[in-house]
Structures are given as C-alpha cells and as structure tokens.
Design a protein around this motif. Sequence first.
Motif, PDB file in Angstrom:
ATOM      1  N   TYR A 195      -9.411 -73.687  -3.381  1.00 15.23           N
ATOM      2  CA  TYR A 195     -10.729 -73.321  -2.848  1.00 15.23           C
ATOM      3  C   TYR A 195     -11.503 -72.324  -3.711  1.00 15.23           C
ATOM      4  O   TYR A 195     -12.714 -72.139  -3.502  1.00 15.23           O
ATOM      5  N   GLY A 196     -10.850 -71.675  -4.679  1.00 14.90           N
ATOM      6  CA  GLY A 196     -11.470 -70.568  -5.394  1.00 14.90           C
ATOM      7  C   GLY A 196     -12.803 -70.868  -6.036  1.00 14.90           C
ATOM      8  O   GLY A 196     -13.798 -70.166  -5.800  1.00 14.90           O
ATOM      9  N   GLN A 197     -12.872 -71.924  -6.828  1.00 17.08           N
ATOM     10  CA  GLN A 197     -14.098 -72.236  -7.557  1.00 17.08           C
ATOM     11  C   GLN A 197     -15.232 -72.593  -6.604  1.00 17.08           C
ATOM     12  O   GLN A 197     -16.377 -72.167  -6.799  1.00 17.08           O
ATOM     13  N   GLU A 198     -14.923 -73.369  -5.573  1.00 16.59           N
ATOM     14  CA  GLU A 198     -15.949 -73.748  -4.586  1.00 16.59           C
ATOM     15  C   GLU A 198     -16.472 -72.511  -3.859  1.00 16.59           C
ATOM     16  O   GLU A 198     -17.673 -72.387  -3.613  1.00 16.59           O
ATOM     17  N   ALA A 199     -15.565 -71.613  -3.487  1.00 14.85           N
ATOM     18  CA  ALA A 199     -15.982 -70.389  -2.798  1.00 14.85           C
ATOM     19  C   ALA A 199     -16.882 -69.545  -3.692  1.00 14.85           C
ATOM     20  O   ALA A 199     -17.887 -68.986  -3.232  1.00 14.85           O
ATOM     21  N   LYS A 200     -16.521 -69.466  -4.962  1.00 16.25           N
ATOM     22  CA  LYS A 200     -17.319 -68.697  -5.921  1.00 16.25           C
ATOM     23  C   LYS A 200     -18.727 -69.265  -6.032  1.00 16.25           C
ATOM     24  O   LYS A 200     -19.719 -68.530  -5.960  1.00 16.25           O
ATOM     25  N   GLU A 201     -18.824 -70.567  -6.207  1.00 15.34           N
ATOM     26  CA  GLU A 201     -20.128 -71.203  -6.402  1.00 15.34           C
ATOM     27  C   GLU A 201     -21.000 -71.144  -5.147  1.00 15.34           C
ATOM     28  O   GLU A 201     -22.226 -71.087  -5.247  1.00 15.34           O
ATOM     29  N   ARG A 202     -20.361 -71.144  -3.986  1.00 17.22           N
ATOM     30  CA  ARG A 202     -21.108 -71.136  -2.721  1.00 17.22           C
ATOM     31  C   ARG A 202     -21.290 -69.733  -2.149  1.00 17.22           C
ATOM     32  O   ARG A 202     -21.955 -69.563  -1.120  1.00 17.22           O
ATOM     33  N   GLY A 203     -20.717 -68.719  -2.803  1.00 18.79           N
ATOM     34  CA  GLY A 203     -20.855 -67.348  -2.320  1.00 18.79           C
ATOM     35  C   GLY A 203     -20.084 -67.078  -1.046  1.00 18.79           C
ATOM     36  O   GLY A 203     -20.463 -66.207  -0.249  1.00 18.79           O
ATOM     37  N   ILE A 204     -18.993 -67.801  -0.833  1.00 13.44           N
ATOM     38  CA  ILE A 204     -18.163 -67.597   0.356  1.00 13.44           C
ATOM     39  C   ILE A 204     -17.207 -66.436   0.087  1.00 13.44           C
ATOM     40  O   ILE A 204     -16.524 -66.397  -0.936  1.00 13.44           O
ATOM     41  N   LYS A 205     -17.147 -65.499   1.000  1.00 14.43           N
ATOM     42  CA  LYS A 205     -16.264 -64.349   0.840  1.00 14.43           C
ATOM     43  C   LYS A 205     -14.804 -64.780   0.983  1.00 14.43           C
ATOM     44  O   LYS A 205     -14.479 -65.605   1.842  1.00 14.43           O
ATOM     45  N   ILE A 206     -13.944 -64.208   0.158  1.00 16.99           N
ATOM     46  CA  ILE A 206     -12.526 -64.567   0.132  1.00 16.99           C
ATOM     47  C   ILE A 206     -11.681 -63.387   0.586  1.00 16.99           C
ATOM     48  O   ILE A 206     -11.845 -62.268   0.094  1.00 16.99           O
ATOM     49  N   ILE A 207     -10.767 -63.649   1.515  1.00 20.97           N
ATOM     50  CA  ILE A 207      -9.775 -62.659   1.934  1.00 20.97           C
ATOM     51  C   ILE A 207      -8.409 -63.269   1.662  1.00 20.97           C
ATOM     52  O   ILE A 207      -7.991 -64.215   2.324  1.00 20.97           O
ATOM     53  N   SER A 208      -7.720 -62.730   0.661  1.00 23.33           N
ATOM     54  CA  SER A 208      -6.409 -63.250   0.291  1.00 23.33           C
ATOM     55  C   SER A 208      -5.313 -62.304   0.773  1.00 23.33           C
ATOM     56  O   SER A 208      -5.329 -61.106   0.464  1.00 23.33           O
ATOM     57  N   ALA A 209      -4.351 -62.870   1.513  1.00 24.64           N
ATOM     58  CA  ALA A 209      -3.222 -62.090   2.005  1.00 24.64           C
ATOM     59  C   ALA A 209      -1.925 -62.574   1.371  1.00 24.64           C
ATOM     60  O   ALA A 209      -0.857 -62.477   1.969  1.00 24.64           O
ATOM     61  N   ILE A 210      -2.019 -63.107   0.162  1.00 27.45           N
ATOM     62  CA  ILE A 210      -0.843 -63.592  -0.547  1.00 27.45           C
ATOM     63  C   ILE A 210      -0.027 -62.400  -1.046  1.00 27.45           C
ATOM     64  O   ILE A 210      -0.576 -61.476  -1.667  1.00 27.45           O
ATOM     65  N   SER A 211       1.271 -62.418  -0.795  1.00 29.48           N
ATOM     66  CA  SER A 211       2.090 -61.239  -1.097  1.00 29.48           C
ATOM     67  C   SER A 211       2.229 -60.971  -2.581  1.00 29.48           C
ATOM     68  O   SER A 211       2.367 -59.816  -3.000  1.00 29.48           O
ATOM     69  N   HIS A 212       2.184 -62.021  -3.399  1.00 31.85           N
ATOM     70  CA  HIS A 212       2.362 -61.799  -4.838  1.00 31.85           C
ATOM     71  C   HIS A 212       1.668 -62.885  -5.649  1.00 31.85           C
ATOM     72  O   HIS A 212       1.774 -64.071  -5.328  1.00 31.85           O
ATOM     73  N   TYR A 213       0.937 -62.464  -6.668  1.00 30.19           N
ATOM     74  CA  TYR A 213       0.326 -63.377  -7.625  1.00 30.19           C
ATOM     75  C   TYR A 213       0.932 -63.137  -9.009  1.00 30.19           C
ATOM     76  O   TYR A 213       1.215 -61.991  -9.378  1.00 30.19           O
TER      77      TYR A 213
ATOM     78  N   LYS B 126      -1.602 -64.836 -14.247  1.00 30.03           N
ATOM     79  CA  LYS B 126      -2.626 -65.875 -14.413  1.00 30.03           C
ATOM     80  C   LYS B 126      -3.480 -66.010 -13.160  1.00 30.03           C
ATOM     81  O   LYS B 126      -4.715 -66.099 -13.236  1.00 30.03           O
ATOM     82  N   GLU B 127      -2.826 -66.037 -11.999  1.00 32.21           N
ATOM     83  CA  GLU B 127      -3.553 -66.176 -10.736  1.00 32.21           C
ATOM     84  C   GLU B 127      -4.387 -64.932 -10.435  1.00 32.21           C
ATOM     85  O   GLU B 127      -5.485 -65.023  -9.891  1.00 32.21           O
ATOM     86  N   MET B 128      -3.858 -63.750 -10.793  1.00 36.03           N
ATOM     87  CA  MET B 128      -4.612 -62.527 -10.554  1.00 36.03           C
ATOM     88  C   MET B 128      -5.874 -62.481 -11.406  1.00 36.03           C
ATOM     89  O   MET B 128      -6.950 -62.059 -10.941  1.00 36.03           O
ATOM     90  N   VAL B 129      -5.766 -62.948 -12.643  1.00 33.92           N
ATOM     91  CA  VAL B 129      -6.939 -63.006 -13.518  1.00 33.92           C
ATOM     92  C   VAL B 129      -7.986 -63.952 -12.919  1.00 33.92           C
ATOM     93  O   VAL B 129      -9.192 -63.649 -12.906  1.00 33.92           O
ATOM     94  N   PHE B 130      -7.533 -65.103 -12.429  1.00 30.28           N
ATOM     95  CA  PHE B 130      -8.459 -66.066 -11.818  1.00 30.28           C
ATOM     96  C   PHE B 130      -9.106 -65.479 -10.567  1.00 30.28           C
ATOM     97  O   PHE B 130     -10.319 -65.602 -10.361  1.00 30.28           O
ATOM     98  N   LEU B 131      -8.300 -64.814  -9.724  1.00 33.38           N
ATOM     99  CA  LEU B 131      -8.831 -64.216  -8.504  1.00 33.38           C
ATOM    100  C   LEU B 131      -9.934 -63.207  -8.823  1.00 33.38           C
ATOM    101  O   LEU B 131     -11.002 -63.211  -8.196  1.00 33.38           O
ATOM    102  N   LYS B 132      -9.677 -62.360  -9.806  1.00 32.34           N
ATOM    103  CA  LYS B 132     -10.662 -61.345 -10.170  1.00 32.34           C
ATOM    104  C   LYS B 132     -11.905 -61.971 -10.788  1.00 32.34           C
ATOM    105  O   LYS B 132     -13.016 -61.442 -10.627  1.00 32.34           O
ATOM    106  N   SER B 133     -11.743 -63.105 -11.472  1.00 31.62           N
ATOM    107  CA  SER B 133     -12.910 -63.772 -12.059  1.00 31.62           C
ATOM    108  C   SER B 133     -13.851 -64.301 -10.978  1.00 31.62           C
ATOM    109  O   SER B 133     -15.059 -64.384 -11.187  1.00 31.62           O
ATOM    110  N   LEU B 134     -13.289 -64.653  -9.824  1.00 31.46           N
ATOM    111  CA  LEU B 134     -14.121 -65.149  -8.726  1.00 31.46           C
ATOM    112  C   LEU B 134     -15.040 -64.056  -8.181  1.00 31.46           C
ATOM    113  O   LEU B 134     -16.119 -64.334  -7.661  1.00 31.46           O
ATOM    114  N   SER B 135     -14.595 -62.805  -8.325  1.00 30.93           N
ATOM    115  CA  SER B 135     -15.370 -61.689  -7.781  1.00 30.93           C
ATOM    116  C   SER B 135     -16.648 -61.411  -8.573  1.00 30.93           C
ATOM    117  O   SER B 135     -17.446 -60.563  -8.180  1.00 30.93           O
ATOM    118  N   GLU B 136     -16.831 -62.102  -9.682  1.00 39.72           N
ATOM    119  CA  GLU B 136     -18.059 -61.942 -10.451  1.00 39.72           C
ATOM    120  C   GLU B 136     -19.258 -62.515  -9.693  1.00 39.72           C
ATOM    121  O   GLU B 136     -20.395 -62.095  -9.921  1.00 39.72           O
TER     122      GLU B 136
END
Length: 249
Positions: free
Chosen positions: A88-106, A109-119
């Motif tokens: 869902y990350g890219q779609e959420a980014k493009e649509r401006g949907i707020k993301i709340i991730s409760a994943i215990s560990h990334y 690579k995944e952390m870099v992608f997650l932070k890129s979505l916050s742009e």
Amino acid sequence: MKVGLIGFGKTGKAVASVILQNTEFSLEWVLRKSTKLESRSVSEFLGTESEDPGHIFSLQNITISELLDQHPVDFIIDFSSDLGLYIYGQEAKERGIKIISAISHYQEKEMVFLKSLSEQTTVFWSPNITLGVNFLMFASKFLKKIAPFVDIAIIEEHFKTKEDVSGTAVKIADYLEINNDDISSIRAGGIVGKHEVIFGFPYQTVRLVHESISREAFGNGAIFIAQNLTDKEPGFYKFEDILLPNFFS
C-alpha cells in the motif's frame, strides 16, 4: 475519519474491534492475504454492533489501487508484516493517505522506503504502539536525563511459553542506552506481559511498571495516534513526537 486496516491476525482483530467501537473513526475495510472471511463484515464476524462498513477483502481478488478507488480512506493502519508496506505504500503516498505502522521490526531497506513515503504524506511508526509502554519509555528517558548517574534495571514478565527475551524490553534498554544484560526475565502462567524499569538511587528506588491486559491496548494506541495525526503535515513521526508536546504544554 475513514480507516483501512492491513492485517487481520489476533492483534489485527483486537484493533478492528476497538475501531468499530469508536464513533470518531469508521472502519471502511480490512485487507488480508487469505480469502477466508472475504466479503464478510468485521462487525458481523466479531459480533460487535457497529454501523461501520468494515468489509473484508483479499489481496488475491483485489488490488490496493482498486480498493482505494472504491473505498477511499484517510488513514491506513498496518498490523501485517514488515513486507506489507510494499502493498500500500506507494498508493498511500500518491493519494496523501496517512500511514500508521505498528510493525515491530523493519529491515534497513523497508525503513528507508517507509521514510521516503513521508516526503508526500504523514507517516507514523512505532514498534510497540501501546500508549502505556511508550509513556513508560518516555518517562524513563526523562528521569535518566535528570539523573544520568542512576542505576537502571529492567524486569520483563511473560507467559510460560515465550522463549526469547521480550523485544519491547530490548527496545527499552536501547532507548535508555543500557546493556541487554540488565534485563531480567520471568516466565509464568497467567501473565500476558509486564515490563518494569527500576531506577536505583542512593537510599531510594523509583519503579515504572506497564502491564498488558489484552491486545485491545494496541487498538487504543492506534486510535490515539490517529487523533494526534489529523492536523500533522507530511513527515515522519514517532511516539516521542506525539507525547513531547503533552508533557510541556
């Protein structure tokens, strides 16, 4: 505010139950890999009275793009796995949907992608989204800052079959910059989860304790974060960013 939930395991079900009971938010859908429960409603499955749509969808029969076109949401709450972000990350980014991730560990690579979505959208991540644990961590760090000389020990207690040292206890130790050797573990029947941080001063001690009662605590944490993200600008947020203004307001 409309919410979509990724993941419907034991914790996901508990989180869905909490959202259904909150009138401030509407659970629009749940997305999972399995086709089991597909086309059923979450409220009907859980036996909870709610007017929320809460439809259950399977990734095997719908894409995230199609799902968001048909059922748009303001928030996506993720309780799936570390790789769920790619769904869902890219779609959420493009649509401006707020993301709340409760994943215990990334992984990195995944952390870099997650932070890129916050742009382009608001992104929040916490490895333990319960309000109590994060309050304990924040208060512990604040106390250590006041008295950096204090002795600190951590005791974690869990159900008998839990083998490894609590990941939350390890995170508390990292947060306080102490060794994992300062963590003591207790295993006994009837315990869901308990974390205690002991501060040893000369002639006195301070003990901060958090005890889990049920997985619904994760749902309460997710709701608390969503409430505090509604007016936040795009960016990457952690629990400390949400709690800090409340300590000094």
